[in-house]
Enzyme design. Structure first.
Site, PDB file in Angstrom:
ATOM      1  N   ASN A 112      -2.803 -12.997 -22.474  1.00 21.69           N
ATOM      2  CA  ASN A 112      -3.048 -11.870 -21.562  1.00 21.69           C
ATOM      3  C   ASN A 112      -2.872 -12.248 -20.095  1.00 21.69           C
ATOM      4  OD1 ASN A 112      -5.241 -13.446 -21.052  1.00 21.69           O
ATOM      5  ND2 ASN A 112      -6.769 -11.823 -21.314  1.00 21.69           N
ATOM      6  N   GLU A 158      -4.403 -14.836 -18.464  1.00 18.52           N
ATOM      7  CA  GLU A 158      -5.465 -15.673 -17.904  1.00 18.52           C
ATOM      8  C   GLU A 158      -4.993 -17.132 -17.902  1.00 18.52           C
ATOM      9  OE1 GLU A 158      -8.928 -14.868 -20.249  1.00 18.52           O
ATOM     10  OE2 GLU A 158      -9.130 -12.831 -19.469  1.00 18.52           O
ATOM     11  N   ARG A 161      -0.460 -12.858   6.637  1.00 15.38           N
ATOM     12  CA  ARG A 161      -0.041 -11.763   7.522  1.00 15.38           C
ATOM     13  C   ARG A 161      -1.079 -10.649   7.597  1.00 15.38           C
ATOM     14  NH1 ARG A 161       6.068 -11.137   5.385  1.00 15.38           N
ATOM     15  NH2 ARG A 161       5.061 -11.981   3.540  1.00 15.38           N
ATOM     16  N   GLN A 162      -1.965 -10.588   6.584  1.00 17.52           N
ATOM     17  CA  GLN A 162      -3.010  -9.557   6.631  1.00 17.52           C
ATOM     18  C   GLN A 162      -4.255 -10.172   7.265  1.00 17.52           C
ATOM     19  OE1 GLN A 162      -3.468  -7.494   2.824  1.00 17.52           O
ATOM     20  NE2 GLN A 162      -1.289  -7.753   2.448  1.00 17.52           N
ATOM     21  N   LYS A 177       9.983  -6.147  19.687  1.00 21.69           N
ATOM     22  CA  LYS A 177      10.100  -5.597  18.335  1.00 21.69           C
ATOM     23  C   LYS A 177       8.975  -4.604  18.094  1.00 21.69           C
ATOM     24  CE  LYS A 177       8.722  -8.006  14.590  1.00 21.69           C
ATOM     25  NZ  LYS A 177       8.687  -8.974  13.467  1.00 21.69           N
ATOM     26  N   ARG A 219       7.147  -2.215  15.007  1.00 22.64           N
ATOM     27  CA  ARG A 219       7.062  -2.190  13.549  1.00 22.64           C
ATOM     28  C   ARG A 219       6.199  -1.004  13.135  1.00 22.64           C
ATOM     29  NH1 ARG A 219       7.334  -6.068   9.612  1.00 22.64           N
ATOM     30  NH2 ARG A 219       7.484  -7.871  10.948  1.00 22.64           N
ATOM     31  N   ASP A 260      10.883 -13.886   5.216  1.00 19.95           N
ATOM     32  CA  ASP A 260      10.550 -13.255   3.938  1.00 19.95           C
ATOM     33  C   ASP A 260      11.801 -12.514   3.455  1.00 19.95           C
ATOM     34  OD1 ASP A 260       9.386 -12.070   1.784  1.00 19.95           O
ATOM     35  OD2 ASP A 260       7.729 -11.134   2.839  1.00 19.95           O
TER      36      ASP A 260
HETATM   37  C1  R5P Z   1       5.853 -11.257  11.211  1.00 21.36           C
HETATM   38  O1  R5P Z   1       4.903 -11.047  11.929  1.00 21.36           O
HETATM   39  C2  R5P Z   1       6.209 -12.601  10.675  1.00 21.36           C
HETATM   40  O2  R5P Z   1       5.981 -13.616  11.616  1.00 21.36           O
HETATM   41  C3  R5P Z   1       7.649 -12.646  10.214  1.00 21.36           C
HETATM   42  O3  R5P Z   1       8.483 -12.342  11.311  1.00 21.36           O
HETATM   43  C4  R5P Z   1       7.893 -11.627   9.140  1.00 21.36           C
HETATM   44  O4  R5P Z   1       6.844 -11.582   8.241  1.00 21.36           O
HETATM   45  C5  R5P Z   1       9.150 -11.987   8.406  1.00 21.36           C
HETATM   46  O5  R5P Z   1       9.350 -11.031   7.399  1.00 21.36           O
HETATM   47  P1  R5P Z   1      10.804 -10.491   7.065  1.00 21.36           P
HETATM   48  O6  R5P Z   1      11.669 -11.728   6.887  1.00 21.36           O
HETATM   49  O7  R5P Z   1      10.633  -9.721   5.790  1.00 21.36           O
HETATM   50  O8  R5P Z   1      11.249  -9.663   8.209  1.00 21.36           O
END
Ligand code: R5P
Length: 326
Positions: A45, A47, A104-105, A202, A204, A234
C-alpha cells in the site's frame, strides 16, 4: 582486578535513504567509511519499512536523503529513518538534506495557505533529529524554523570557482533572475572581483505554481557575459525567460548557474532551447542520464558535504569552510 572501561567516544555513521544512494556513497567514500547497511522496502500500500542491519547505539548519525521526486516519499523515508535511529539509541542524529523539500513554501502569500517549510522542520524535530544540514536553502530564514542547530552550506565557492575559470571577469555581469536573489548575486560579485550585478524584475501570480512573468532587465548587461544565478531550476521557466530577457537586452552571452537541478517537466527542453551557452549545476539532486546533454556541467557536492560532516563530528567549524560566507 576486574576493570570497567567507560568510553564516551563517538562513532560517525552515514545512513542513506533510497532517494539518492550514489551521493551518500560518495560522501562516505570521502570520509573513508562505509554507508551503514540498511534494509528498506515499500509495503503493497506504499507504506515504508526501514531497518538498520548493524547496531547504531551511541553513534553520531548522519542521515542523507535529497528530496528528489517523488519528494513526499523521500521525506517520509528520511523521517522513518530518524525515528528508527532515535529508538535504537543513536547519540546524535543529523538530517542531511542537500536539497530541502518544500523550501519555497516559507511564508503565506495569501490567506489559508500552509507554511510547509516550517512543517518540514517540525516533522524532523518530532521524529528525533538533533540538527539539520542543508545546501543553499531557498531563503536563509528557514534555518530559524528548526529548533536546533542548522548547518547551512553554500555551493557558492564551487560554482564561482568553476564559472570564474571560464569567463573574462572584465566583461562579466552577475544576474539575479528576480529581486529576491540580489544579495546572492552580490556574493558572487565579491568572489569574482567585484563585477557589476543586474537583476530581472519578475512578477509572479501566486495562484499559478511554476509560472513566472519576466519583466525588464535592471543593470548593465549590453555586450557583457552574463551569469544568471538561481537556487534551483525546477521547470526552467524562470531561468529560460531570464536568458531571453538578457539576450533581448543585448547580452553577449549567458551562462546559467544554479545549485539544485530539480529539472521537472519541460525543464530540459527549455534549457536546450534557450540561448544560454552552458548550464552549470551541482548534484545535490540526482540527474538521470537522459537529462544530461553537452551543455550541462554538473559539479560534485559530495566533498563539501563530507567536509561539513567531518567538522560537525569533530566539533570543528563549519563556518571555516566558507571563508566568512556564512
Ligand atoms: C523562485 O523563487 C525560485 O528561486 C526559482 O527561481 C524557481 O522556483 C524556479 O522554478 P522554475 O524553474 O519552475 O521557474
Amino acid at each position: 582486578m576486574s576493570e570497567l572501561r567507560l568510553s564516551s567516544e563517538k562513532r560517525l555513521r552515514i545512513f542513506s535513504g533510497r532517494g539518492y544512494p550514489e551521493l551518500a556513497e560518495q560522501v562516505a567514500e570521502e570520509l573513508g567509511i562505509p554507508v551503514t547497511p540498511t534494509s528498506a522496502y515499500d509495503f503493497a500500500n506504499g507504506e515504508i519499512f526501514v531497518r538498520f542491519e548493524e547496531s547504531v547505539r551511541g553513534s553520531d548519525a548522519f542521515v542523507i536523503q535529497s528530496h528528489a521526486a517523488p519528494v513526499n516519499k523521500q521525506i517520509m523515508e528520511q523521517l522513518i529513518m530518524v525515528d528508527a535511529l532515535k529508538r535504537a539509541s543513536a547519540k546524535r542524529i543529523t538530517v542531511v538534506a542537500p536539497f530541502y523539500g518544500y523550501a519555497r513554501q516559507d511564508k503565506k502569500h495569501r490567506g489559508r495557505e500552509p507554511i510547509s517549510a516550517r512543517l518540514m522542520a517540525d516533522l524532523f524535530k518530532t521524529a528525533g533529529a538533533d540538527r539539520l544540514m542543508v545546501v543553499d536553502l531557498h531563503t536563509s530564514q528557514i534555518q530559524g524554523f528548526f529548533d536546533g542547530p542548522v548547518d547551512h552550506l553554500f555551493a557558492l565557492p564551487i560554482l564561482t570557482n568553476y564559472v570564474g575559470s571560464k569567463v573574462d571577469r572584465n566583461e562579466l555581469t552577475i544576474v539575479s533572475p528576480d529581486s529576491g536573489r540580489v544579495r546572492v548575486a552580490e556574493r558572487w560579485s565579491d568572489l569574482l572581483g567585484g563585477c557589476p550585478i543586474a537583476f530581472i524584475h519578475k512578477t509572479r501570480d501566486p495562484r499559478i505554481p511554476n509560472e513566472s512573468v519576466t519583466g525588464r532587465v535592471v543593470g548593465e548587461v549590453k555586450g557583457r557575459t552574463c551569469v544568471v544565478i538561481d537556487d534551483m531550476i525546477d521547470t526552467a521557466g524562470t531561468i529560460s525567460k531570464a536568458v531571453d530577457a538578457l539576450m533581448e537586452a543585448g547580452a553577449k552571452s549567458v551562462i546559467i548557474a544554479a545549485t539544485h537541478a530539480v529539472l521537472s517537466g519541460p525543464a530540459i527542453e527549455r534549457l536546450k532551447a534557450c540561448k544560454a551557452t552552458e548550464v552549470v549545476v551541482t548534484d545535490t539532486l540526482p540527474i538521470a542520464e537522459d537529462k544530461r546533454w553537452d551543455g550541462l556541467t554538473v559539479l560534485s557536492i559530495a566533498p563539501l558535504l563530507a567536509r561539513a560532516i567531518r567538522e560537525v563530528f569533530e566539533d570543528g567549524s563549519v563556518t571555516s569552510l566558507f571563508d566568512g560566507h556564512s
